[in-house]
Motif scaffolding. Structure first.
Motif, short mmCIF file in Angstrom:
data_model
loop_
_atom_site.label_atom_id
_atom_site.label_comp_id
_atom_site.label_asym_id
_atom_site.label_seq_id
_atom_site.Cartn_x
_atom_site.Cartn_y
_atom_site.Cartn_z
N HIS A 36 -3.20 11.16 4.86
CA HIS A 36 -2.13 11.34 5.48
C HIS A 36 -1.37 9.99 5.14
CE1 HIS A 36 -1.93 15.20 8.01
NE2 HIS A 36 -2.91 15.25 6.96
N ALA A 37 -2.14 8.82 5.15
CA ALA A 37 -1.39 7.51 4.79
C ALA A 37 -2.62 6.69 4.14
CB ALA A 37 -1.05 6.85 6.37
N VAL A 38 -2.09 5.82 3.44
CA VAL A 38 -2.91 5.00 2.59
C VAL A 38 -2.51 3.57 2.79
CG1 VAL A 38 -3.59 4.18 0.22
CG2 VAL A 38 -2.92 6.84 0.63
N GLY A 39 -3.61 2.83 3.12
CA GLY A 39 -3.30 1.54 3.30
C GLY A 39 -3.00 0.50 2.05
N LEU A 40 -2.15 -0.50 2.10
CA LEU A 40 -1.82 -1.36 1.18
C LEU A 40 -2.63 -2.64 1.42
CD1 LEU A 40 0.21 -1.49 -1.50
CD2 LEU A 40 1.52 -3.20 0.24
N ASN A 41 -3.39 -3.14 0.23
CA ASN A 41 -4.00 -4.44 0.58
C ASN A 41 -3.95 -5.44 -0.62
OD1 ASN A 41 -5.50 -4.41 3.16
ND2 ASN A 41 -5.68 -2.26 2.31
N PHE A 42 -4.00 -6.72 -0.52
CA PHE A 42 -3.98 -7.60 -1.51
C PHE A 42 -4.94 -7.35 -2.51
CE2 PHE A 42 -2.23 -11.47 -3.06
CZ PHE A 42 -0.90 -11.69 -2.39
N ILE A 43 -6.28 -6.88 -2.20
CA ILE A 43 -7.26 -6.74 -3.16
C ILE A 43 -6.58 -5.60 -4.25
CG2 ILE A 43 -8.35 -4.91 -1.70
CD1 ILE A 43 -10.90 -6.25 -2.83
N ASP A 44 -5.85 -4.77 -3.80
CA ASP A 44 -5.20 -3.68 -4.81
C ASP A 44 -4.59 -4.45 -5.96
OD1 ASP A 44 -6.14 -2.03 -2.54
OD2 ASP A 44 -4.09 -1.64 -1.92
N ILE A 45 -4.13 -5.54 -5.70
CA ILE A 45 -3.30 -6.16 -6.76
C ILE A 45 -4.31 -6.99 -7.36
CG2 ILE A 45 -1.69 -8.22 -6.84
CD1 ILE A 45 -0.39 -7.37 -4.12
N TYR A 46 -5.42 -7.46 -7.05
CA TYR A 46 -6.46 -8.35 -7.76
C TYR A 46 -6.92 -7.11 -8.66
CZ TYR A 46 -6.44 -11.40 -3.64
OH TYR A 46 -6.29 -12.14 -2.49
N PHE A 47 -7.06 -5.90 -8.47
CA PHE A 47 -7.66 -5.11 -9.30
C PHE A 47 -6.74 -4.94 -10.36
CE2 PHE A 47 -10.89 -3.97 -6.20
CZ PHE A 47 -12.15 -3.89 -7.08
N ALA A 120 -3.40 1.76 8.30
CA ALA A 120 -2.87 0.26 8.31
C ALA A 120 -3.94 -0.84 8.57
CB ALA A 120 -1.63 0.31 9.14
N CYS A 121 -4.69 -0.44 9.29
CA CYS A 121 -5.79 -1.31 9.89
C CYS A 121 -7.21 -1.18 9.80
CB CYS A 121 -5.26 -1.64 11.53
SG CYS A 121 -6.25 -0.44 12.58
N MET A 122 -7.44 -0.41 8.81
CA MET A 122 -9.23 -0.10 8.78
C MET A 122 -9.96 -1.50 7.97
SD MET A 122 -10.60 2.21 10.49
CE MET A 122 -12.37 2.45 9.68
N ILE A 296 3.38 -1.72 11.62
CA ILE A 296 3.54 -1.09 10.15
C ILE A 296 5.11 -1.64 10.11
CG2 ILE A 296 3.43 0.98 9.01
CD1 ILE A 296 1.62 2.01 10.73
N ALA A 297 5.08 -2.59 9.27
CA ALA A 297 6.49 -3.19 9.09
C ALA A 297 7.05 -2.51 7.80
CB ALA A 297 6.58 -4.76 9.14
N GLN A 298 6.27 -1.94 6.92
CA GLN A 298 6.98 -1.41 5.72
C GLN A 298 6.32 -0.06 5.56
OE1 GLN A 298 7.06 -5.37 5.82
NE2 GLN A 298 5.16 -4.52 5.49
#
Ligand SMILES: NC(=O)c1ccc[n+]([C@@H]2O[C@H](COP(=O)([O-])OP(=O)(O)OC[C@H]3O[C@@H](n4cnc5c(N)ncnc54)[C@H](OP(=O)(O)O)[C@@H]3O)[C@@H](O)[C@H]2O)c1
Length: 374
Positions: A36-47, A120-122, A296-298
């Motif tokens: 239903h929703a997916v979190g965005l994280n900095f680590i995704d950018i590292y990959f 957004a927070c797990m 959840i600002a974005q």
């Protein structure tokens, strides 16, 4: 046909493709989740950039989300079809409408917690749990330095520190971010674009400096962070937003006062089912009691993951960002009608060593066995 985000080469946000995917059946010990929703994280950018290598290309991306279990593999006893779940340590591939992961990595989501909040927070909230409650057990009244205080992890850390009675000094890059960090419970902020961080910490602590620094910025702040520590203080280096800390001469820890350093990740702490459950329960209690509200600002449609990552990497975001799969966008828009955030705006251990998407050799082996970073 279901969709996912994948990349066939490392690089900038434009390498991300919004592609059709074959929905795999979960194997033994796995579940399939309709996100239903997916979190965005900095680590995704590292990959995506290749700083952390994906196990193979093309690869899915993302490790965090929330949704409903829609298929269950053999031998799974704690989850069934229709359960609401959240996860933060799945294999690469959570940027998808359907996602298969080891069942032991998913936890049941209390009814009171919305999917978007959980997505957004797990990862960010469990990270704050271990940072503030395990890496260094903070007594009430302690003063700490926390970098990127208005970001996803930082916004939760400000609230959790406040709830513990801890005085969090947060670094930020603008007056708007400073205001947000204070609103979230930071005791003081330092705008590092205008102020000298070490001198400000000295001033705020009346010369004592701090017993622990939480640094997710990495390369740019390494030495500054060490200079903010008391003798025998602890440097917690838990991210690389500006690039990894490299070529360190261990003697610097002696020169700066017999310091300690740790480089932790979520997978180093939530490394057993029991520990994941204990940590998740504590996070859920903080959410249900209202001590932590996830900002959840974005929000972005899943297909705009590249734009979302660009905003995160260029410091344009505050709080958390979620990606909403297209199947969920209508429902979500209705649910969100009464809430204040924009549907799309811009103005991280570790995960996955395998791709959870369509590849034939998809393995159910726990990702953290293979990649201890976050
Ligand atoms: N080890 C773990 O277990 C773990 C788990 C989760 C996240 N993390 C790490 O925690 C950090 C925060 O993650 P997040 O997803 O919540 O991101 P975020 O904090 O929302 O975004 C990163 C923030 O870092 C600051 N920053 C300073 N220098 C930067 C630079 N050169 N480039 C980009 N940003 C810079 C910016 O805030 P200002 O503009 O205020 O400086 C930016 O908004 C990341 O480093 C991530 O890898 C680690």
């Amino acid at each position: 046909m279901a969709k996912r985000i994948q990349f066939s080469q490392t690089g900038g946000p434009d390498v991300l493709e919004y592609a059709d995917m074959t929905a795999e059946e979960p194997k033994a010990g796995e579940v399939r989740v309709r996100n239903h929703a997916v979190g965005l994280n900095f680590i995704d950018i590292y990959f995506r950039t290749g700083l952390y290598p994906a196990p193979g290309l093309p690869s899915g991306l993302g490790t965090e989300g929330a949704g409903i279990v829609d298929a269950v593999g053999e031998g799974v006893t704690h989850l069934k079809e229709g359960d609401r779940v959240a996860y933060a340590q799945g294999p690469l591939g959570a940027y998808a409408e359907l996602y298969v992961l080891p069942a032991e990595k998913a936890v049941k989501l209390p009814d009171a917690i919305e999917f978007e909040t959980a997505a957004a927070c797990m990862l960010k909230g469990l990270t704050v749990q271990y940072l503030l409650r395990q890496t260094y057990r903070l007594p009430k009244g302690e003063t700490i330095l926390f970098h990127a205080a208005a970001g996803g992890v930082g916004s939760i850390a400000c609230q959790w520190a406040k709830a513990l009675g801890v005085k969090l000094i947060g670094t930020v890059s603008s007056p708007e971010k400073a205001e947000l960090a204070i609103k979230n419970g930071a005791w003081a902020t330092i705008d590092y674009t205008k102020e000298n961080v070490v001198e400000r910490v000295r001033e705020l602590t009346k010369g004592d400096m701090v017993p622990v620094v939480y640094d997710s910025v990495g390369k740019d702040t390494w030495e500054t962070s060490l200079d903010c520590l008391q003798k025998r203080g602890l440097m917690v280096s838990f991210g690389n937003a500006s690039g990894p800390v490299e070529n360190v001469n261990i003697g610097i820890l002696n020169q700066k006062g017999a310091l300690y350093v740790t480089r932790p990740s979520l997978n180093g702490y939530a490394d057993t089912r029991k520990r994941l459950e204990t940590m998740s329960n504590e996070l859920f209690e903080m959410l249900e009691s209202g001590k932590i509200k996830v900002d959840i600002a974005q929000r972005y449609p899943l297909e705009k993951a590249g734009e979302a990552q660009e905003a995160l990497a260029s410091r344009k975001t505050t709080g958390s960002t979620v990606l909403v799969p297209s199947m969920q966008q209508d429902t979500q828009a209705t649910q969100d009608a009464g809430r204040s955030q924009d549907v799309q705006a811009p103005a991280e251990e570790a995960p996955a060593a395998q791709d959870a998407g369509t590849s034939q050799d998809h393995a159910s082996k726990d990702s953290q066995d293979q990649d201890p970073r976050a």
